[in-house]
Motif scaffolding. Structure first.
Motif, PDB file in Angstrom:
ATOM      1  N   THR A   8      10.921   8.112  12.166  1.00 15.03           N
ATOM      2  CA  THR A   8      10.842   7.754  10.551  1.00 15.03           C
ATOM      3  C   THR A   8      12.256   8.295  10.109  1.00 15.03           C
ATOM      4  O   THR A   8      12.490   9.397  10.115  1.00 15.03           O
ATOM      5  CB  THR A   8       9.835   8.211   9.640  1.00 15.03           C
ATOM      6  OG1 THR A   8       8.579   7.327  10.129  1.00 15.03           O
ATOM      7  CG2 THR A   8      10.123   7.892   8.310  1.00 15.03           C
ATOM      8  N   GLN A  39      14.215   6.918   4.755  1.00 17.30           N
ATOM      9  CA  GLN A  39      13.196   5.940   4.250  1.00 17.30           C
ATOM     10  C   GLN A  39      11.865   7.129   3.555  1.00 17.30           C
ATOM     11  O   GLN A  39      11.188   6.632   2.800  1.00 17.30           O
ATOM     12  CB  GLN A  39      12.126   5.680   5.731  1.00 17.30           C
ATOM     13  CG  GLN A  39      12.801   4.713   6.461  1.00 17.30           C
ATOM     14  CD  GLN A  39      12.064   4.113   7.656  1.00 17.30           C
ATOM     15  OE1 GLN A  39      12.051   4.998   8.590  1.00 17.30           O
ATOM     16  NE2 GLN A  39      11.408   3.056   7.661  1.00 17.30           N
ATOM     17  N   TYR A  97       3.126   6.352   6.376  1.00 16.92           N
ATOM     18  CA  TYR A  97       2.897   4.801   6.755  1.00 16.92           C
ATOM     19  C   TYR A  97       3.674   4.219   5.504  1.00 16.92           C
ATOM     20  O   TYR A  97       3.630   2.888   5.326  1.00 16.92           O
ATOM     21  CB  TYR A  97       1.679   4.531   7.290  1.00 16.92           C
ATOM     22  CG  TYR A  97       1.400   5.086   8.448  1.00 16.92           C
ATOM     23  CD1 TYR A  97       2.116   4.814   9.646  1.00 16.92           C
ATOM     24  CD2 TYR A  97       0.033   5.500   8.766  1.00 16.92           C
ATOM     25  CE1 TYR A  97       1.851   5.505  10.977  1.00 16.92           C
ATOM     26  CE2 TYR A  97      -0.594   6.034   9.883  1.00 16.92           C
ATOM     27  CZ  TYR A  97       0.410   6.006  10.987  1.00 16.92           C
ATOM     28  OH  TYR A  97      -0.147   6.490  12.452  1.00 16.92           O
ATOM     29  N   ASN A 156       5.672   2.696   2.386  1.00 16.99           N
ATOM     30  CA  ASN A 156       6.974   2.041   2.096  1.00 16.99           C
ATOM     31  C   ASN A 156       7.329   2.332   0.436  1.00 16.99           C
ATOM     32  O   ASN A 156       6.882   1.844  -0.139  1.00 16.99           O
ATOM     33  CB  ASN A 156       6.820   0.486   2.239  1.00 16.99           C
ATOM     34  CG  ASN A 156       8.218  -0.298   2.321  1.00 16.99           C
ATOM     35  OD1 ASN A 156       9.373   0.447   1.799  1.00 16.99           O
ATOM     36  ND2 ASN A 156       8.335  -1.232   2.803  1.00 16.99           N
ATOM     37  N   ILE A 164       4.585   0.408   5.881  1.00 20.56           N
ATOM     38  CA  ILE A 164       5.844   0.016   6.531  1.00 20.56           C
ATOM     39  C   ILE A 164       5.191  -1.047   7.511  1.00 20.56           C
ATOM     40  O   ILE A 164       4.330  -1.094   7.967  1.00 20.56           O
ATOM     41  CB  ILE A 164       6.438   1.308   7.016  1.00 20.56           C
ATOM     42  CG1 ILE A 164       5.671   2.257   8.164  1.00 20.56           C
ATOM     43  CG2 ILE A 164       6.942   1.894   5.917  1.00 20.56           C
ATOM     44  CD1 ILE A 164       6.121   3.250   8.865  1.00 20.56           C
ATOM     45  N   LYS A 165       6.505  -1.646   8.109  1.00 19.21           N
ATOM     46  CA  LYS A 165       5.995  -2.875   8.922  1.00 19.21           C
ATOM     47  C   LYS A 165       5.529  -2.214  10.512  1.00 19.21           C
ATOM     48  O   LYS A 165       4.721  -2.938  10.958  1.00 19.21           O
ATOM     49  CB  LYS A 165       7.365  -3.807   9.312  1.00 19.21           C
ATOM     50  CG  LYS A 165       7.823  -4.530   8.022  1.00 19.21           C
ATOM     51  CD  LYS A 165       8.780  -5.265   8.286  1.00 19.21           C
ATOM     52  CE  LYS A 165       9.040  -6.201   7.079  1.00 19.21           C
ATOM     53  NZ  LYS A 165      10.468  -7.074   7.186  1.00 19.21           N
ATOM     54  N   SER A 166       5.744  -1.123  10.713  1.00  9.28           N
ATOM     55  CA  SER A 166       5.614  -0.622  12.090  1.00  9.28           C
ATOM     56  C   SER A 166       4.397   0.014  11.851  1.00  9.28           C
ATOM     57  O   SER A 166       3.955   0.795  13.077  1.00  9.28           O
ATOM     58  CB  SER A 166       6.760   0.393  12.653  1.00  9.28           C
ATOM     59  OG  SER A 166       6.880   1.411  11.722  1.00  9.28           O
ATOM     60  N   LYS A 167       3.572   0.074  10.945  1.00 10.41           N
ATOM     61  CA  LYS A 167       2.337   0.956  11.154  1.00 10.41           C
ATOM     62  C   LYS A 167       1.265   0.205  11.927  1.00 10.41           C
ATOM     63  O   LYS A 167       0.502   0.997  12.652  1.00 10.41           O
ATOM     64  CB  LYS A 167       1.583   0.731   9.560  1.00 10.41           C
ATOM     65  CG  LYS A 167       0.260   1.384   9.322  1.00 10.41           C
ATOM     66  CD  LYS A 167      -0.397   1.351   8.261  1.00 10.41           C
ATOM     67  CE  LYS A 167      -1.799   1.921   8.265  1.00 10.41           C
ATOM     68  NZ  LYS A 167      -2.601   2.048   6.990  1.00 10.41           N
TER      69      LYS A 167
END
Length: 255
Positions: A19, A23, A178, A180, A225-228
């Motif tokens: 991360t 962000q 996690y 966004n 977030i998308k990668s969670k």
């Protein structure tokens, strides 16, 4: 082959789990070289609605009159704000007609008034019975909800006249790893409709957004977030990789 699979998995893990500082930082485009920045506020004054609960105290120089008018005696004041039961019992609920009913004073119409306007209306009615009385009015049913990627999601209460989305997130323990920060949704239910505001906490424009100041019953949702999904599934992927590696070793041994 096995080494290549392991290397590929480790590379994917490192890329997805990192991360960046960008962000995590709020209000990134605020000029750090300027000692003072000015942003115009878009605060909306809340209008009292049916079933809202108000804290009302009318104080005069006569203690006996104070005890008659005020629903909560002095011994209950220190416990008034400690739990919802005390608020409901000792506060004044706005009825379906938009009135609060005070002992001796009678009914006062407060629907669709701000807290200050309600205070003026109660003072005007009080002046018919008491001279130079002080009137205190506070909204004590100001609750809001924070959901999604925060450390302590839940329903919270606010006892100030105003509340920002940053303060609400702070009360919920800040945004999790996690969360966004660029995708925050403020949901504002009203009597006849529901409004939504999409805000980006990494941009200074949020300070002038209509959704920056919260109103009673607002809901703040922090998107993940998308990668969670990948991060959550890493243990499963690790188990799969371990099983696959073992299977390949067994097959090679058999050959």
């Amino acid at each position: 082959m096995i080494k290549n699979i392991i290397k590929a998995f480790l590379l994917i893990y490192l890329v997805s789990s990192c991360t960046s500082q960008k962000q995590l930082v709020y209000l990134q485009d605020v000029d750090s070289l300027t000692t003072e920045n000015v942003y115009f506020r878009q605060q909306v004054d809340y209008k009292i609605q049916n079933q809202d609960i108000l804290y009302i105290r009318i104080l005069s120089i006569d203690d006996r009159t104070n005890d008659l008018i005020n629903v909560a005696s002095t011994r209950y004041q220190q416990n008034l704000f400690q739990n919802e039961t005390s608020l409901f019992i000792n506060g004044y609920s706005v009825d379906n007609s938009g009135n609060v009913e005070l002992p001796i004073i009678g009914k006062v119409f407060v629907l669709n008034k701000t807290v200050e306007e309600a205070k003026d209306a109660i003072r005007e009615k009080t002046d018919q019975y008491l001279r130079n009385a002080s009137v205190i009015v506070k909204l004590i049913s100001f609750k809001f909800t924070v959901l999604g990627e925060v450390n302590r999601p839940g329903v919270y209460k606010n006892f100030n006249n105003q509340l920002t989305v940053l303060e609400a997130i702070g009360m919920a323990g800040d945004i999790s790893d996690y969360g966004n920060r660029t995708r925050i949704l403020v949901i504002r239910p009203t009597k006849n409709e529901t409004r939504t505001y999409r805000i980006d906490l990494t941009k200074k424009d949020v300070l002038s957004s209509e959704g920056f100041f919260l109103l009673p019953n607002d809901i703040v949702y922090v998107e993940p977030i998308k990668s969670k999904t990948f991060r959550i599934n890493i243990p499963t992927l690790s188990l799969f990789l371990s099983t696959l590696t073992t299977l390949i070793l067994v097959l090679n041994f058999i050959k």
